[in-house]
Design a protein around this motif. Structure first.
Motif, PDB file in Angstrom:
ATOM      1  N   PRO A 155       0.789  -1.236   0.000  1.00  0.00           N
ATOM      2  CA  PRO A 155       0.000   0.000   0.000  1.00  0.00           C
ATOM      3  C   PRO A 155       0.820   1.284   0.000  1.00  0.00           C
ATOM      4  O   PRO A 155       0.495   2.234  -0.709  1.00  0.00           O
ATOM      5  N   GLU A 156       1.893   1.325   0.759  1.00  0.00           N
ATOM      6  CA  GLU A 156       2.706   2.544   0.828  1.00  0.00           C
ATOM      7  C   GLU A 156       3.393   2.823  -0.511  1.00  0.00           C
ATOM      8  O   GLU A 156       3.414   3.961  -0.995  1.00  0.00           O
ATOM      9  N   THR A 157       3.939   1.800  -1.119  1.00  0.00           N
ATOM     10  CA  THR A 157       4.601   1.950  -2.411  1.00  0.00           C
ATOM     11  C   THR A 157       3.583   2.323  -3.482  1.00  0.00           C
ATOM     12  O   THR A 157       3.836   3.203  -4.318  1.00  0.00           O
ATOM     13  N   ALA A 158       2.436   1.677  -3.452  1.00  0.00           N
ATOM     14  CA  ALA A 158       1.380   1.979  -4.432  1.00  0.00           C
ATOM     15  C   ALA A 158       0.934   3.432  -4.319  1.00  0.00           C
ATOM     16  O   ALA A 158       0.741   4.113  -5.341  1.00  0.00           O
ATOM     17  N   ALA A 159       0.787   3.913  -3.103  1.00  0.00           N
ATOM     18  CA  ALA A 159       0.332   5.291  -2.889  1.00  0.00           C
ATOM     19  C   ALA A 159       1.335   6.316  -3.396  1.00  0.00           C
ATOM     20  O   ALA A 159       0.958   7.435  -3.746  1.00  0.00           O
ATOM     21  N   ALA A 160       2.604   5.948  -3.453  1.00  0.00           N
ATOM     22  CA  ALA A 160       3.650   6.865  -3.923  1.00  0.00           C
ATOM     23  C   ALA A 160       4.005   6.627  -5.392  1.00  0.00           C
ATOM     24  O   ALA A 160       4.887   7.290  -5.924  1.00  0.00           O
ATOM     25  N   SER A 161       3.312   5.710  -6.047  1.00  0.00           N
ATOM     26  CA  SER A 161       3.645   5.340  -7.419  1.00  0.00           C
ATOM     27  C   SER A 161       2.838   6.140  -8.436  1.00  0.00           C
ATOM     28  O   SER A 161       1.905   6.861  -8.089  1.00  0.00           O
ATOM     29  N   ALA A 162       3.177   5.946  -9.691  1.00  0.00           N
ATOM     30  CA  ALA A 162       2.420   6.576 -10.772  1.00  0.00           C
ATOM     31  C   ALA A 162       1.048   5.932 -10.938  1.00  0.00           C
ATOM     32  O   ALA A 162       0.229   6.439 -11.710  1.00  0.00           O
ATOM     33  N   GLY A 163       0.779   4.875 -10.213  1.00  0.00           N
ATOM     34  CA  GLY A 163      -0.558   4.287 -10.230  1.00  0.00           C
ATOM     35  C   GLY A 163      -1.613   5.304  -9.828  1.00  0.00           C
ATOM     36  O   GLY A 163      -2.735   5.293 -10.339  1.00  0.00           O
ATOM     37  N   VAL A 164      -1.240   6.207  -8.936  1.00  0.00           N
ATOM     38  CA  VAL A 164      -2.150   7.282  -8.518  1.00  0.00           C
ATOM     39  C   VAL A 164      -2.490   8.167  -9.717  1.00  0.00           C
ATOM     40  O   VAL A 164      -3.638   8.568  -9.899  1.00  0.00           O
ATOM     41  N   ARG A 165      -1.501   8.451 -10.553  1.00  0.00           N
ATOM     42  CA  ARG A 165      -1.750   9.252 -11.757  1.00  0.00           C
ATOM     43  C   ARG A 165      -2.725   8.552 -12.698  1.00  0.00           C
ATOM     44  O   ARG A 165      -3.568   9.204 -13.327  1.00  0.00           O
ATOM     45  N   HIS A 166      -2.622   7.226 -12.796  1.00  0.00           N
ATOM     46  CA  HIS A 166      -3.539   6.473 -13.658  1.00  0.00           C
ATOM     47  C   HIS A 166      -4.979   6.669 -13.187  1.00  0.00           C
ATOM     48  O   HIS A 166      -5.872   6.941 -13.993  1.00  0.00           O
ATOM     49  N   ALA A 167      -5.180   6.542 -11.891  1.00  0.00           N
ATOM     50  CA  ALA A 167      -6.526   6.730 -11.340  1.00  0.00           C
ATOM     51  C   ALA A 167      -7.005   8.161 -11.558  1.00  0.00           C
ATOM     52  O   ALA A 167      -8.173   8.388 -11.924  1.00  0.00           O
ATOM     53  N   GLN A 168      -6.138   9.135 -11.352  1.00  0.00           N
ATOM     54  CA  GLN A 168      -6.514  10.536 -11.556  1.00  0.00           C
ATOM     55  C   GLN A 168      -6.872  10.806 -13.019  1.00  0.00           C
ATOM     56  O   GLN A 168      -7.839  11.517 -13.301  1.00  0.00           O
ATOM     57  N   MET A 169      -6.105  10.246 -13.938  1.00  0.00           N
ATOM     58  CA  MET A 169      -6.405  10.444 -15.359  1.00  0.00           C
ATOM     59  C   MET A 169      -7.716   9.787 -15.751  1.00  0.00           C
ATOM     60  O   MET A 169      -8.485  10.354 -16.527  1.00  0.00           O
ATOM     61  N   THR A 170      -7.977   8.620 -15.207  1.00  0.00           N
ATOM     62  CA  THR A 170      -9.244   7.948 -15.507  1.00  0.00           C
ATOM     63  C   THR A 170     -10.409   8.782 -14.999  1.00  0.00           C
ATOM     64  O   THR A 170     -11.405   8.980 -15.693  1.00  0.00           O
ATOM     65  N   ARG A 171     -10.281   9.306 -13.798  1.00  0.00           N
ATOM     66  CA  ARG A 171     -11.349  10.157 -13.252  1.00  0.00           C
ATOM     67  C   ARG A 171     -11.472  11.457 -14.053  1.00  0.00           C
ATOM     68  O   ARG A 171     -12.590  11.937 -14.273  1.00  0.00           O
ATOM     69  N   ALA A 172     -10.371  12.003 -14.512  1.00  0.00           N
ATOM     70  CA  ALA A 172     -10.428  13.211 -15.342  1.00  0.00           C
ATOM     71  C   ALA A 172     -11.163  12.916 -16.649  1.00  0.00           C
ATOM     72  O   ALA A 172     -12.008  13.708 -17.089  1.00  0.00           O
ATOM     73  N   LEU A 173     -10.859  11.794 -17.252  1.00  0.00           N
ATOM     74  CA  LEU A 173     -11.557  11.372 -18.464  1.00  0.00           C
ATOM     75  C   LEU A 173     -13.059  11.269 -18.211  1.00  0.00           C
ATOM     76  O   LEU A 173     -13.868  11.699 -19.034  1.00  0.00           O
TER      77      LEU A 173
END
Length: 190
Positions: A109-127
């Motif tokens: 969880p800590e590594t995931a939260a600091a990864s570019a995976g967060v950007r993927h979720a943000q981009m999907t929500r932006a879309l």
């Protein structure tokens, strides 16, 4: 002593290249050491263990894929954004099958939260802002898109669509059109 020119970033990049060639599941420190022409023990100056190597490859893949998806999304909205985003994922998977598999590697969880995976979720929500979905429907839609993109790419890369007509690209285009229709007409909560 660490080999000159070898650092954690180079090890991760070489691991990602190896993953594209032999499959992410087959990348091991010993296999990578052979590729780099060093002893396996030398790699441990740059990665802690096999899990850490896989994590570094996954983080690299997530970053690359996020950069490509962001570039594809720039200046687009609605169906155009959906298609560009989906195509960025599919194209990356075709060019980098091992890295694409690595991008789905389960991170702590800590590594995931600091990864570019967060950007993927943000981009999907932006879309999805172009489709005017409120919560929790937006979260459902994020999960739907991820499932479709990943599932289609996985089946396609395994040859699942190579023995029938129509061509895979035609189905991909139809599926993205159907997703656009669904997102524009998302059923409201009961």
């Amino acid at each position: 002593m660490a080999r000159t020119g070898l650092d954690a970033a180079r090890v991760a990049r070489a691991g990602a290249e190896l993953a594209d060639e032999i499959g992410f599941a087959h990348v091991t420190p010993s296999e990578l050491a052979r590729r780099l022409g060093v002893r396996t023990a030398s790699l441990y100056s740059h990665v802690k263990n096999a899990e850490n190597l896989r994590t570094r490859i996954a983080l690299l893949a997530l970053e690359e894929l996020a950069d490509e998806a962001a570039a594809a999304l720039a200046g687009r909205a609605g169906k155009d954004a959906l298609i560009a985003f989906a195509d960025a994922y599919r194209d990356y998977a075709v060019r980098h099958p091992g890295r694409f598999a690595a991008a789905r590697f389960r991170l702590d969880p800590e590594t995931a939260a600091a990864s570019a995976g967060v950007r993927h979720a943000q981009m999907t929500r932006a879309l999805l802002r172009g489709y005017d979905l409120d919560e929790p429907q937006q979260t459902h839609a994020v999960r739907l898109l991820g499932s479709v993109f990943n599932g289609y790419v996985e089946l396609e890369s395994a040859g699942g669509f190579s023995h029938s007509s129509p061509a895979s690209q035609e189905s991909w285009t139809e599926i993205l059109g159907a997703l656009d229709t669904l997102l524009r007409n998302w059923p409201t909560a009961r």
